[in-house]
Motif scaffolding. Sequence first.
Motif: not given
Length: 139
Positions: A103-104, A106-108, A110-111, A125
């Motif tokens: 999840a971390t 994927e968020r990074l 995505h950003d 990150g």
Amino acid sequence: MNIGDAALASGVSAKMIRHYEEIGLIPKAARTDAGYRTYAERDIHLLRFIRQGRLLGFSMKQIAELIGLWLDQSRSSSKVKQLALSHIRELDDKINELQAMKATLERLAHDCHGDARPECPILEGLGGGTCSGPNHSQC
């Protein structure tokens, strides 16, 4: 059979067979007059047992415990089940950790714009988000 044949029959490499013997997980192999290791069908069965335990993610310590229980005909199946349930809890913990890591990331990802810009949330990150650049020149 020799160690190569035992490796083929069990699915465990010769190197790992030697290692298991060295750490005492399996008994020392019988030897020929020339000093070559020889293995019987029971040894192959034990190696397959270990291989399956490793495939299920059991630690070497847990496998040693399982072997002890397997060889103890007076064992209680509740001890085996307790060990399995404990391992399931460990696997659940690992799954949760992996899901949080995913999840971390994927968020990074995505950003991150993924273009020619030098700013990268993924690298920020990984670096704790406080500095950029390998020499922390932009802290």
